[in-house]
Design a protein around this motif. Structure first.
Motif, mmCIF file in Angstrom:
data_model
loop_
_atom_site.group_PDB
_atom_site.id
_atom_site.type_symbol
_atom_site.label_atom_id
_atom_site.label_comp_id
_atom_site.label_asym_id
_atom_site.label_seq_id
_atom_site.Cartn_x
_atom_site.Cartn_y
_atom_site.Cartn_z
ATOM 1 N N VAL A 318 1.045 -1.162 -0.024
ATOM 2 C CA VAL A 318 -0.041 -0.109 -0.015
ATOM 3 C C VAL A 318 1.013 1.246 -0.188
ATOM 4 C CG1 VAL A 318 -1.856 1.230 1.285
ATOM 5 C CG2 VAL A 318 -1.873 -1.473 1.386
ATOM 6 N N GLY A 319 0.688 2.112 -0.785
ATOM 7 C CA GLY A 319 1.626 3.186 -1.043
ATOM 8 C C GLY A 319 0.829 4.399 -1.666
ATOM 9 N N VAL A 320 1.568 5.451 -2.060
ATOM 10 C CA VAL A 320 0.902 6.877 -2.240
ATOM 11 C C VAL A 320 -0.141 6.678 -3.575
ATOM 12 C CG1 VAL A 320 2.594 7.324 -3.867
ATOM 13 C CG2 VAL A 320 1.513 9.206 -2.485
ATOM 14 N N ASN A 321 -0.123 5.712 -4.305
ATOM 15 C CA ASN A 321 -1.035 5.471 -5.379
ATOM 16 C C ASN A 321 -2.376 5.035 -4.846
ATOM 17 O OD1 ASN A 321 0.528 6.219 -7.249
ATOM 18 N ND2 ASN A 321 1.371 4.082 -7.646
ATOM 19 N N GLN A 322 -2.492 4.368 -3.491
ATOM 20 C CA GLN A 322 -3.644 4.129 -2.879
ATOM 21 C C GLN A 322 -4.169 5.020 -1.760
ATOM 22 O OE1 GLN A 322 -0.897 1.754 -2.999
ATOM 23 N NE2 GLN A 322 -1.771 0.951 -5.126
ATOM 24 N N THR A 323 -3.336 5.680 -1.220
ATOM 25 C CA THR A 323 -3.947 6.851 -0.098
ATOM 26 C C THR A 323 -2.633 7.785 0.125
ATOM 27 O OG1 THR A 323 -4.398 6.925 2.238
ATOM 28 C CG2 THR A 323 -2.890 5.165 1.727
ATOM 29 N N ARG A 324 -3.246 9.018 0.179
ATOM 30 C CA ARG A 324 -2.094 10.131 0.478
ATOM 31 C C ARG A 324 -1.711 9.896 2.016
ATOM 32 N NH1 ARG A 324 -5.513 12.813 -2.722
ATOM 33 N NH2 ARG A 324 -6.416 14.137 -0.862
ATOM 34 N N LYS A 325 -2.478 9.235 3.054
ATOM 35 C CA LYS A 325 -2.032 9.265 4.365
ATOM 36 C C LYS A 325 -0.899 8.046 4.379
ATOM 37 C CE LYS A 325 -6.672 10.277 6.009
ATOM 38 N NZ LYS A 325 -6.292 11.628 6.690
ATOM 39 N N SER A 326 0.403 8.694 4.874
ATOM 40 C CA SER A 326 1.601 7.671 4.980
ATOM 41 C C SER A 326 1.317 6.836 6.259
ATOM 42 C CB SER A 326 2.622 8.628 5.156
ATOM 43 O OG SER A 326 2.701 9.294 6.275
ATOM 44 N N SER A 327 0.483 7.046 7.195
ATOM 45 C CA SER A 327 0.367 6.119 8.232
ATOM 46 C C SER A 327 -0.356 4.776 7.762
ATOM 47 C CB SER A 327 -0.429 6.658 9.289
ATOM 48 O OG SER A 327 -1.858 7.226 8.988
ATOM 49 N N GLN A 328 -0.995 4.989 6.724
ATOM 50 C CA GLN A 328 -1.610 3.472 6.177
ATOM 51 C C GLN A 328 -0.663 2.980 5.033
ATOM 52 O OE1 GLN A 328 -5.397 4.599 4.806
ATOM 53 N NE2 GLN A 328 -5.985 5.802 6.805
ATOM 54 N N TRP A 329 0.436 3.479 4.838
ATOM 55 C CA TRP A 329 1.201 2.651 3.845
ATOM 56 C C TRP A 329 1.616 1.384 4.477
ATOM 57 C CZ3 TRP A 329 4.725 7.404 1.941
ATOM 58 C CH2 TRP A 329 4.099 8.307 1.456
ATOM 59 N N VAL A 330 1.970 0.339 3.530
ATOM 60 C CA VAL A 330 2.467 -1.001 3.938
ATOM 61 C C VAL A 330 3.739 -1.581 3.123
ATOM 62 C CG1 VAL A 330 2.029 -3.329 4.496
ATOM 63 C CG2 VAL A 330 0.197 -1.690 4.898
ATOM 64 N N THR A 331 4.741 -1.568 3.762
ATOM 65 C CA THR A 331 6.093 -2.139 3.021
ATOM 66 C C THR A 331 6.484 -3.487 3.720
ATOM 67 O OG1 THR A 331 6.743 0.302 2.617
ATOM 68 C CG2 THR A 331 8.368 -1.448 2.479
ATOM 69 N N GLU A 332 6.638 -4.540 2.817
ATOM 70 C CA GLU A 332 7.220 -5.811 3.217
ATOM 71 C C GLU A 332 8.650 -5.860 2.809
ATOM 72 O OE1 GLU A 332 2.845 -8.179 3.119
ATOM 73 O OE2 GLU A 332 4.525 -8.604 1.425
ATOM 74 N N ILE A 333 9.399 -6.255 3.708
ATOM 75 C CA ILE A 333 10.842 -6.386 3.609
ATOM 76 C C ILE A 333 11.030 -7.874 3.566
ATOM 77 C CG2 ILE A 333 13.188 -6.093 4.369
ATOM 78 C CD1 ILE A 333 12.009 -3.327 5.690
ATOM 79 N N TYR A 334 11.699 -8.431 2.545
ATOM 80 C CA TYR A 334 12.126 -9.824 2.403
ATOM 81 C C TYR A 334 13.815 -9.917 2.389
ATOM 82 C CZ TYR A 334 7.385 -10.860 1.505
ATOM 83 O OH TYR A 334 6.165 -10.879 2.023
#
Length: 357
Positions: A318-334
């Motif tokens: 989930v990033g800026v293309n889905q929402t401008r609220k950065s608290s809702q961004w989701v980044t997965e690290i592998y």
């Protein structure tokens, strides 16, 4: 009736006199307001730079709920623009010059009037950033009219500037504080075909270049009718903190393998399912270092071995293309982990009952 005519004439003469007085006043103005906001300079700069964020912090929206915004293809960086319509009229704005993380230069147009200049300055101070919002130009008659009855251009516009900066402060500081890092544990990262564009750059310019590359490969998929099969991701090939250099590939997962023409800077690729430590960051990407640090601490705790030849991946679920609220961004690290070899199963010896005693 004669008295009424005289009163009307006096009112008319007064209106003409006021109009003449307003029209002959100096229309030049130069207004600015500053505020220290406790967020890093690049974050504040990038937030103001993107016109799509102006809906969220712009003080005029509180005065006019009917405002409608229209965006061009580019909303940030030099050449970006947007326009609006509201109960008080319409206008547009475009960015004419940028100095990364330092300043923005914009032109604002009200109706058919001559443009006025807007200048933003961003100065690092302590743990935060001093932002200055400045507007200068020449008022047309209608602006002079409103300014006259508001006590001058300063009284008319400065409160809006102050309110806007306060809104930016509240939004950014609140959004940045709201984040979490979860170390999910070992998992099998599924494989996929993908297209990529690779770049080597200075670490501070990573986010900017990442955005540029994603826009390019997204356009490539659309122009060539390539089906994207999941969230965008990045593969880190090299992260040299000593020299401040990073080599990475911006990638989009696709359904089928593709081959691009020789010399193209966009290529096809594939990685296979592999063992990895998964860590999830929910919140602004500025907290990614903390997420990576926690992941490496988990590896050290369990004495796992990194697979140095594997893929170090960030998936932007989930990033800026889905929402401008950065608290809702989701980044997965592998982070790739060496798999323990499976023990070889030796069959138990079977007694030969046919042997001669």
């Amino acid at each position: 009736m004669r008295i009424v005519k005289y009163i009307f004439l006096l009112i008319l003469l007064a209106a003409i006199a006021v109009s003449v007085y307003i029209g002959t006043q100096n229309g030049n103005f130069d207004i600015q307001r500053s505020k220290v906001i406790n967020v890093p300079q690049p974050i504040l700069y990038n937030y103001v730079d993107d016109y799509k964020n102006w809906e969220d912090w712009g003080p005029w929206a509180e005065e006019d709920k009917s405002i409608q915004y229209q965006y061009a293809g580019k909303t940030k960086g030099m050449g970006a623009s947007y326009s609006w319509k509201g109960k008080d009229g319409e206008g547009k704005m475009n960015t004419v010059k940028t100095i990364e993380n330092d300043s923005l230069f914009q032109k604002i147009y009200f109706e058919d009037s001559e443009p006025n200049d807007i200048i933003w300055g961003f100065q690092k101070t302590g743990n935060g950033t001093k932002v200055t919002w400045r507007m200068k130009g020449k008022m047309d008659f209608m602006m002079k009219f409103f300014a006259f009855f508001s006590g001058g251009a300063e009284n008319m516009m400065a409160p809006m500037f102050e309110k806007g900066l306060k809104n930016i402060d509240n939004i950014l500081v609140g959004e940045l504080k709201n984040y979490s890092v979860t170390v999910n544990g070992l998992t099998r990262k599924s494989g996929t075909y993908y297209i990529k564009q690779t770049l080597t750059c200075k670490i501070p310019s990573l986010n900017k270049n990442m955005g540029i590359l994603f826009r390019k490969i997204t356009k490539f998929t659309k122009d060539n009718n390539i089906t994207v099969n999941g969230a965008p991701f990045a593969i880190y090939n090299k992260f040299d903190t000593v020299n401040g250099i990073v080599t990475f590939s911006a990638c989009l997962p696709i359904v089928e393998e593709i081959f691009t023409s020789e010399g193209s800077d966009i290529e096809g690729g594939r990685f296979y399912s592999h063992l990895a430590l998964k860590t999830t960051l929910k919140g602004d990407y500025s907290h990614s270092k903390e997420a990576w640090d926690k992941a490496y601490a988990e590896i050290a705790k369990h004495k796992w071995l990194e697979n140095k030849s594997g893929k170090y991946i960030e998936v932007y679920k989930v990033g800026v293309n889905q929402t401008r609220k950065s608290s809702q961004w989701v980044t997965e690290i592998y982070i790739p982990i060496v798999e323990k070899p499976k023990p070889i199963e030796v069959p138990l010896a079977v007694k030969d009952t046919t042997a001669v005693q």
